[in-house]
Design a protein around this motif. Structure first.
Motif, PDB file in Angstrom:
ATOM      1  N   SER A  97       0.980  -1.408  -0.136  1.00 44.25           N
ATOM      2  CA  SER A  97       0.023  -0.031   0.228  1.00 44.25           C
ATOM      3  C   SER A  97       0.870   1.128  -0.074  1.00 44.25           C
ATOM      4  O   SER A  97       1.977   1.364   0.425  1.00 44.25           O
ATOM      5  N   GLN A  99       1.612   4.367   1.582  1.00 40.01           N
ATOM      6  CA  GLN A  99       1.679   4.660   3.029  1.00 40.01           C
ATOM      7  C   GLN A  99       2.790   5.710   3.558  1.00 40.01           C
ATOM      8  O   GLN A  99       3.733   6.037   2.772  1.00 40.01           O
ATOM      9  N   THR A 194       1.424   2.323  10.897  1.00 35.94           N
ATOM     10  CA  THR A 194       1.190   2.608   9.402  1.00 35.94           C
ATOM     11  C   THR A 194      -0.057   3.118   8.969  1.00 35.94           C
ATOM     12  O   THR A 194      -1.024   2.679   9.465  1.00 35.94           O
ATOM     13  N   TYR A 195       0.123   4.201   8.261  1.00 38.28           N
ATOM     14  CA  TYR A 195      -1.363   4.734   7.719  1.00 38.28           C
ATOM     15  C   TYR A 195      -1.200   4.666   6.386  1.00 38.28           C
ATOM     16  O   TYR A 195      -0.104   4.933   5.559  1.00 38.28           O
ATOM     17  N   ARG A 196      -2.369   4.077   5.754  1.00 37.58           N
ATOM     18  CA  ARG A 196      -2.278   3.627   4.345  1.00 37.58           C
ATOM     19  C   ARG A 196      -3.365   4.802   3.777  1.00 37.58           C
ATOM     20  O   ARG A 196      -4.363   5.161   4.003  1.00 37.58           O
ATOM     21  N   ASP A 199      -4.726   1.736  -1.709  1.00 33.44           N
ATOM     22  CA  ASP A 199      -4.326  -0.002  -1.439  1.00 33.44           C
ATOM     23  C   ASP A 199      -4.704  -0.444  -2.682  1.00 33.44           C
ATOM     24  O   ASP A 199      -5.085  -1.693  -2.830  1.00 33.44           O
ATOM     25  N   SER A 217      -3.158  10.248   7.596  1.00 33.63           N
ATOM     26  CA  SER A 217      -1.997  10.305   6.539  1.00 33.63           C
ATOM     27  C   SER A 217      -1.737  11.564   6.120  1.00 33.63           C
ATOM     28  O   SER A 217      -0.404  12.197   6.244  1.00 33.63           O
TER      29      SER A 217
END
Length: 321
Positions: A97, A99, A194-196, A199, A217
């Motif tokens: 993804s 990120q 983790t910030y997506r 994706d 994000s």
């Protein structure tokens, strides 16, 4: 107990983008798409256990509690704090993804979590392999929000071709993604946050779309630049360290071993060695260990004099002063 280089049983993580390539390092993989091998770590989502020597069977958390500063160094050990780094091998058979990671000061961090600054060393890459690494010029929050609304986020991102031996420093706030066809060694803060952003509209392992974290994000992206740097690391001279990443959280260097190389640990910090290619040995006062690619070793701060021997490429990581 006399100190010695510690090797750990890795924690394997199934990922929608993973595969079976870590088997090439002789690792025993469970069934499924294995994307991450947590080689040395002490996190609520995975703590590795020693598998050699007197401490075999003990978790890194237990070792920390027993041996404290002598083992981990004056900078590597803090009471009521976990091991500060997480060492991984990543097998990317599909794109990860898009990120971004927060820093330690972000108010939205889960309780007990750290931010995440990391670095990648490309162990292997198929022809044409690439990564996403930062934003194109002129992309601020407003431009990013507009691109997300219009489903054209990929237009805002920089794509970079990669080859084995490339190195990338990824401070918190850097938008990034590994893409298909790469094997990577990752040194990072001890964090799993983790910030997506995107994706690819694909289902996760459970068949459902994976969660995106758009607002977080957008909050943590370093639009004016995070200090990310890349390096081609062709290194012909043996017996010298080339600095790949110098962060507030770790220093990572690359070394070429040709024959014997005498080294020393520091009482301030443990040392992490990642064997990237070739074969050889680690020698210290009380023994010798044969080593091969894909293996990761934790050298206690009080190990003292040690040597590397053979023909191999290694990464060395430790805590900064």
């Amino acid at each position: 107990m006399k100190p010695y280089p510690l090797k750990f049983n890795p924690e394997m993580k199934e990922r929608v983008w993973g595969g079976r390539a870590l088997e090439r390092y002789g690792l025993d993989l469970p069934e499924g798409k294995i994307g991450e091998g947590w080689m040395i770590g002490d996190h609520p989502n995975g703590t590795t256990k020693a598998d050699n020597g007197e401490l075999a069977g003990l978790g890194l958390d237990e070792i920390r509690e027993r041996y404290g500063k002598d083992f981990f160094g004056t900078k590597g050990y803090k009471e009521d704090a976990r091991f500060p780094l997480l060492i991984k091998l990543l097998d990317c058979q599909d794109d990860l993804s898009v990120q971004v990671h927060p820093n330690d000061d972000y108010a939205g961090l889960p309780k007990g979590e750290l931010g995440k600054t990391e670095m990648w060393y490309i162990l292997d890459a198929k022809p044409g392999a690439k990564i996403i690494y930062g934003l194109k010029d002129g992309i601020g929050r407003e431009e990013m929000e507009k691109a997300i609304r219009e489903d054209r986020i990929m237009d805002t991102l920089q794509e970079v071709p990669v080859e084995a031996g490339d190195s990338f420093y990824i401070p918190a706030g850097t938008v990034h993604a590994l893409c298909s066809g790469v094997l990577v060694a990752e040194i990072q803060q001890n964090s799993d946050t983790t910030y997506r952003l995107y994706d690819y509209n694909r289902p996760g392992l459970d068949g459902k779309p994976r969660e995106l974290h758009i607002e977080d994000s957008l909050n943590v992206i370093a639009y004016e630049g995070s200090g990310a740097t890349r390096m081609k690391t062709e290194q012909k001279e043996a017996g010298k360290w080339l600095t790949l990443a110098h962060s507030p959280y770790f220093i990572t260097e690359k070394g070429t071993v040709r024959g014997e190389w005498e080294l020393m640990t520091s009482e301030e910090s443990f040392t992490i060695l990642v064997i990237c290619e070739g074969t050889g040995s680690i020698r210290w006062a009380d023994g010798t260990l044969s080593v091969k690619p894909g293996e990761c070793y934790l050298l206690p701060a009080n190990l003292g004099a040690y040597g590397l021997d053979g023909s191999m490429t290694v990464l060395r990581s430790y805590l900064p002063e």
